[in-house]
Design a protein around this motif. Structure first.
Motif, mmCIF file in Angstrom:
data_model
loop_
_atom_site.group_PDB
_atom_site.id
_atom_site.type_symbol
_atom_site.label_atom_id
_atom_site.label_comp_id
_atom_site.label_asym_id
_atom_site.label_seq_id
_atom_site.Cartn_x
_atom_site.Cartn_y
_atom_site.Cartn_z
ATOM 1 N N PHE A 122 -7.155 -70.365 -27.362
ATOM 2 C CA PHE A 122 -6.908 -70.514 -25.931
ATOM 3 C C PHE A 122 -8.215 -70.463 -25.139
ATOM 4 O O PHE A 122 -8.423 -71.257 -24.217
ATOM 5 C CB PHE A 122 -5.955 -69.420 -25.443
ATOM 6 C CG PHE A 122 -5.629 -69.524 -23.989
ATOM 7 C CD1 PHE A 122 -4.629 -70.384 -23.548
ATOM 8 C CD2 PHE A 122 -6.331 -68.786 -23.048
ATOM 9 C CE1 PHE A 122 -4.336 -70.511 -22.194
ATOM 10 C CE2 PHE A 122 -6.047 -68.902 -21.701
ATOM 11 C CZ PHE A 122 -5.050 -69.766 -21.271
ATOM 12 N N MET A 123 -9.105 -69.528 -25.500
ATOM 13 C CA MET A 123 -10.348 -69.368 -24.747
ATOM 14 C C MET A 123 -11.254 -70.593 -24.849
ATOM 15 O O MET A 123 -12.138 -70.782 -24.016
ATOM 16 C CB MET A 123 -11.088 -68.124 -25.226
ATOM 17 C CG MET A 123 -10.384 -66.811 -24.953
ATOM 18 S SD MET A 123 -10.127 -66.464 -23.202
ATOM 19 C CE MET A 123 -11.751 -65.863 -22.722
ATOM 20 N N LYS A 124 -11.053 -71.426 -25.866
ATOM 21 C CA LYS A 124 -11.896 -72.611 -26.036
ATOM 22 C C LYS A 124 -11.358 -73.826 -25.288
ATOM 23 O O LYS A 124 -12.020 -74.862 -25.235
ATOM 24 C CB LYS A 124 -12.019 -72.936 -27.529
ATOM 25 C CG LYS A 124 -12.829 -71.899 -28.298
ATOM 26 C CD LYS A 124 -12.841 -72.185 -29.791
ATOM 27 C CE LYS A 124 -13.630 -71.108 -30.545
ATOM 28 N NZ LYS A 124 -13.566 -71.286 -32.001
ATOM 29 N N ILE A 125 -10.183 -73.692 -24.687
ATOM 30 C CA ILE A 125 -9.590 -74.829 -23.975
ATOM 31 C C ILE A 125 -10.291 -75.071 -22.640
ATOM 32 O O ILE A 125 -10.669 -76.197 -22.316
ATOM 33 C CB ILE A 125 -8.081 -74.604 -23.784
ATOM 34 C CG1 ILE A 125 -7.356 -74.837 -25.125
ATOM 35 C CG2 ILE A 125 -7.520 -75.526 -22.698
ATOM 36 C CD1 ILE A 125 -5.868 -74.565 -25.084
ATOM 37 N N LEU A 126 -10.496 -74.016 -21.839
ATOM 38 C CA LEU A 126 -11.098 -74.188 -20.522
ATOM 39 C C LEU A 126 -12.500 -74.794 -20.565
ATOM 40 O O LEU A 126 -12.797 -75.711 -19.798
ATOM 41 C CB LEU A 126 -11.125 -72.850 -19.773
ATOM 42 C CG LEU A 126 -9.911 -72.536 -18.906
ATOM 43 C CD1 LEU A 126 -10.041 -71.174 -18.283
ATOM 44 C CD2 LEU A 126 -9.755 -73.586 -17.810
ATOM 45 N N GLY A 173 -17.858 -70.220 -15.232
ATOM 46 C CA GLY A 173 -18.946 -69.870 -16.139
ATOM 47 C C GLY A 173 -18.352 -69.303 -17.413
ATOM 48 O O GLY A 173 -17.350 -68.578 -17.368
ATOM 49 N N TYR A 174 -18.951 -69.641 -18.555
ATOM 50 C CA TYR A 174 -18.351 -69.283 -19.838
ATOM 51 C C TYR A 174 -19.338 -68.536 -20.736
ATOM 52 O O TYR A 174 -20.506 -68.904 -20.834
ATOM 53 C CB TYR A 174 -17.903 -70.542 -20.592
ATOM 54 C CG TYR A 174 -17.008 -71.457 -19.797
ATOM 55 C CD1 TYR A 174 -15.642 -71.212 -19.699
ATOM 56 C CD2 TYR A 174 -17.524 -72.572 -19.149
ATOM 57 C CE1 TYR A 174 -14.820 -72.058 -18.981
ATOM 58 C CE2 TYR A 174 -16.702 -73.425 -18.421
ATOM 59 C CZ TYR A 174 -15.347 -73.157 -18.340
ATOM 60 O OH TYR A 174 -14.536 -73.994 -17.618
ATOM 61 N N LEU A 175 -18.838 -67.512 -21.398
ATOM 62 C CA LEU A 175 -19.557 -66.880 -22.507
ATOM 63 C C LEU A 175 -18.573 -66.849 -23.678
ATOM 64 O O LEU A 175 -17.739 -65.951 -23.785
ATOM 65 C CB LEU A 175 -20.024 -65.467 -22.150
ATOM 66 C CG LEU A 175 -20.816 -64.738 -23.238
ATOM 67 C CD1 LEU A 175 -22.096 -65.491 -23.572
ATOM 68 C CD2 LEU A 175 -21.153 -63.318 -22.808
ATOM 69 N N ILE A 176 -18.651 -67.860 -24.509
ATOM 70 C CA ILE A 176 -17.739 -68.007 -25.637
ATOM 71 C C ILE A 176 -18.501 -67.687 -26.915
ATOM 72 O O ILE A 176 -19.489 -68.349 -27.239
ATOM 73 C CB ILE A 176 -17.154 -69.434 -25.716
ATOM 74 C CG1 ILE A 176 -16.488 -69.811 -24.373
ATOM 75 C CG2 ILE A 176 -16.162 -69.552 -26.863
ATOM 76 C CD1 ILE A 176 -15.293 -68.977 -23.995
#
Length: 288
Positions: free
Chosen positions: A43-47, A77-80
């Motif tokens: 899910f977190m990789k979708i945005l 902003g993303y920290l994946i």
């Protein structure tokens, strides 16, 4: 502020996400809680657009967002996973390069370094940083373009207790600055200590979406820290109204078996010295 409607994703015959639906309030710290394999990492990789072939709808500020939307890039902003930097360069040099790529003014660099408490180490090589410092530098990178929504995937993963405390402090500071934060975690304590709202993933489905305030209000659990622990346990175990759930150090976690309240609990232990009595959540039940 942000709505997810019937988000689904499959890998062949394996359905990783099935009709995931919830809303994230503005200026909240929203936790996505789930064990390994629950679907939260997918899910977190979708945005951020790391996964494209999903179905469902994302609505941001009332607008339906198309996949790979520029609006998401500007406002998010993303920290994946763990951040990556040029280790032989200083933190400042790394951020200067990223600022040029993102067309962000250099003045923003000192501001974000101060937010993550790395300004005094900004000219040191990243290779000299601890894992926790690199995580904070990753958040500085995420904040360079001043996003409205910050997405953090397992920000406490791999951190020692001091690093976790620093991260919690930083996330709360971001909320005070008006950001909306969405973070994933497999740790119940992360949600209890830092999140204002949360949803729980289990086998690709989110089983609940609510606020910590309402969760605590409905909970019948308390954490006690008492002077005479064994005597307190003896009384609680004899009582028909309360059940001892766990005990550690001078602490006891107690659950009411009926409509008994904190007043009844205090009355049962009224001649013992109670150092602390706090309402506890019961999030563990959603994993059963």
């Amino acid at each position: 502020m942000l709505e997810f409607k019937n988000i689904s994703k499959s890998y062949g015959s394996l359905q990783a996400l099935k009709d995931v639906t919830f809303s994230i309030p503005e200026n909240s710290i929203f936790g996505i809680l789930g064990a390994n394999g629950s679907g939260k990492s997918t899910f977190m990789k979708i945005l951020p657009g790391l996964i494209y072939d999903w179905t469902g709808e994302i609505v941001y500020k009332g607008k339906h967002i198309q996949k790979n939307s520029r609006e998401l890039k500007q406002d998010f902003g993303y920290l994946i996973e763990s951040p990556r930097f040029y280790e032989y360069l200083s933190a400042r040099k790394n951020l200067e390069m990223l600022a040029r790529i993102s067309q962000v003014k250099d003045e923003r660099i000192d501001f974000v370094l101060e937010i993550v408490d790395l300004l005094d180490r900004s000219n040191d090589k990243v290779s000299s940083y601890s894992y926790g410092m690199k995580q904070r530098l990753g958040i500085a990178q995420t904040l360079l373009h001043d996003p409205k929504v910050v997405i953090l995937d397992e920000p406490n993963n791999g951190l020692d207790p001091n690093g976790i405390n620093d991260m919690i402090k930083l996330i709360k500071e971001l909320k005070l600055q008006g950001k909306t934060i969405c973070l994933s975690t497999h740790n119940l304590k992360d949600v209890e200590e830092v999140c204002t709202d949360f949803t729980i993933f289990k086998k690709g489905v989110n089983s609940i979406a609510t606020s910590m305030e309402s969760q605590l209000k409905s909970s019948k659990r308390w954490l006690l820290n008492v002077s005479e622990k064994e005597e307190a346990i003896k009384r609680l175990e004899k009582s028909e109204d309360f059940q001892v759930i766990s005990k550690f150090n001078q602490n006891i976690i107690v659950e009411s078996n009926s409509s008994s309240t904190i007043k009844d609990l205090n009355h049962l232990l009224d001649d013992l010295e109670i150092y602390k009595i706090n309402k506890e959540s019961n999030l563990i039940k959603y994993f059963k």
